[in-house]
Scaffold this active site. Sequence first.
Site, PDB file in Angstrom:
ATOM      1  N   TYR A  51       0.819  -1.199   0.000  1.00  0.00           N
ATOM      2  CA  TYR A  51       0.000   0.000   0.000  1.00  0.00           C
ATOM      3  C   TYR A  51       0.862   1.262   0.000  1.00  0.00           C
ATOM      4  O   TYR A  51       1.667   1.486   0.907  1.00  0.00           O
ATOM      5  CB  TYR A  51      -0.929   0.040   1.214  1.00  0.00           C
ATOM      6  N   VAL A 200     -19.335  -5.054   2.750  1.00  0.00           N
ATOM      7  CA  VAL A 200     -20.485  -4.265   2.277  1.00  0.00           C
ATOM      8  C   VAL A 200     -20.463  -4.159   0.749  1.00  0.00           C
ATOM      9  O   VAL A 200     -21.207  -3.384   0.155  1.00  0.00           O
ATOM     10  CB  VAL A 200     -20.546  -2.863   2.934  1.00  0.00           C
ATOM     11  N   ALA A 201     -19.598  -4.976   0.122  1.00  0.00           N
ATOM     12  CA  ALA A 201     -19.570  -5.110  -1.343  1.00  0.00           C
ATOM     13  C   ALA A 201     -19.482  -3.765  -2.058  1.00  0.00           C
ATOM     14  O   ALA A 201     -20.353  -3.406  -2.858  1.00  0.00           O
ATOM     15  CB  ALA A 201     -20.786  -5.902  -1.828  1.00  0.00           C
ATOM     16  N   GLY A 203     -20.066  -0.938  -1.072  1.00  0.00           N
ATOM     17  CA  GLY A 203     -21.181  -0.043  -0.772  1.00  0.00           C
ATOM     18  C   GLY A 203     -22.477  -0.425  -1.457  1.00  0.00           C
ATOM     19  O   GLY A 203     -23.510   0.214  -1.244  1.00  0.00           O
ATOM     20  N   LEU A 204     -22.455  -1.489  -2.263  1.00  0.00           N
ATOM     21  CA  LEU A 204     -23.665  -1.903  -2.993  1.00  0.00           C
ATOM     22  C   LEU A 204     -24.755  -2.394  -2.045  1.00  0.00           C
ATOM     23  O   LEU A 204     -25.934  -2.391  -2.395  1.00  0.00           O
ATOM     24  CB  LEU A 204     -23.328  -2.989  -4.009  1.00  0.00           C
TER      25      LEU A 204
END
Length: 298
Positions: A51, A200-201, A203-204
């Site tokens: 990262y 939460v995929a 935000g989907l």
Amino acid sequence: MEYAILGKSDLKISRIGFGCMSLNSSAEESISVIHAAMDQGINYFDTADLYDKGMNEELLGRALLNKRQQTVLATKVGNQWRQDGSGWDWNPSKEYIVEAVEKSLSRLKTDYIDLYQLHGGTIEDNIDETIEAFELLVQQGKIRYYGISSIRPNVIREYVSKSNIVSVMMQYSLLDRRPEESVMELLAENQIGILARGSVAQGLLTGKTPKAYLGHSEEEVDTIAKAVKFVGGERRSPAQTALYYVLQNTAVSAAVLGIRTMEQLNDASHVFEADSLSKAEINFLKEAVEQNFYEQHR
């Protein structure tokens, strides 16, 4: 906050983990969010040498200075940046891992890493050599435990049978139930904890505009998002419902969430203030969309 023992280790981690990849370049703001997370009971912090070319580790190291004993610190290895900075190459060799850990320890400003994770892996790797590297680092006291980050069942099975991994980080959500087919049972039987990401995929499941996702059509994504909202009702936010679905699975030790802002932190840290899901609600959510399965690397 709730806590769990990670696999067969003695690491007691918050069931909401702080994924550091999303932290922005403002050091002051990011450090404030990390400190606030600790105040709200989060003690598991997850980064990687990949990262931001190591800067993410440096930032976390600064934030946890003088607070090291209060935290469970995890990072990852295996992706080697090219000299010209144009990208990275996969390198799970013993030589590289033993060299890379020294740089991570320096950036993190610590003399040990609680959980050192292989950041990927293929069935073509020299897995025995990779395990040798991690076992050596445990013996040297540079790491306490090791695990892998993988969504490949064939790779996971190899490490389960050959190594002393205590965890597997993998993607898992209502829209990605692939681990439920066989991997979760295998890991539970061997006391290996799951660190769930992507819960939460993107935000989907929490209000973002529906789109096709992992073989699910836009319409199917919309259907499950509406089911999540319906099950939550007035008692839970969509995020709480989505996270409870992941955390109710006893194979899952923690959900590691990408946190960047105070708002995201507050949403994450208040998950356990809502009622947990009933069996009927869990079944309703499962039936709202067809389960998907791993198609490759089985």
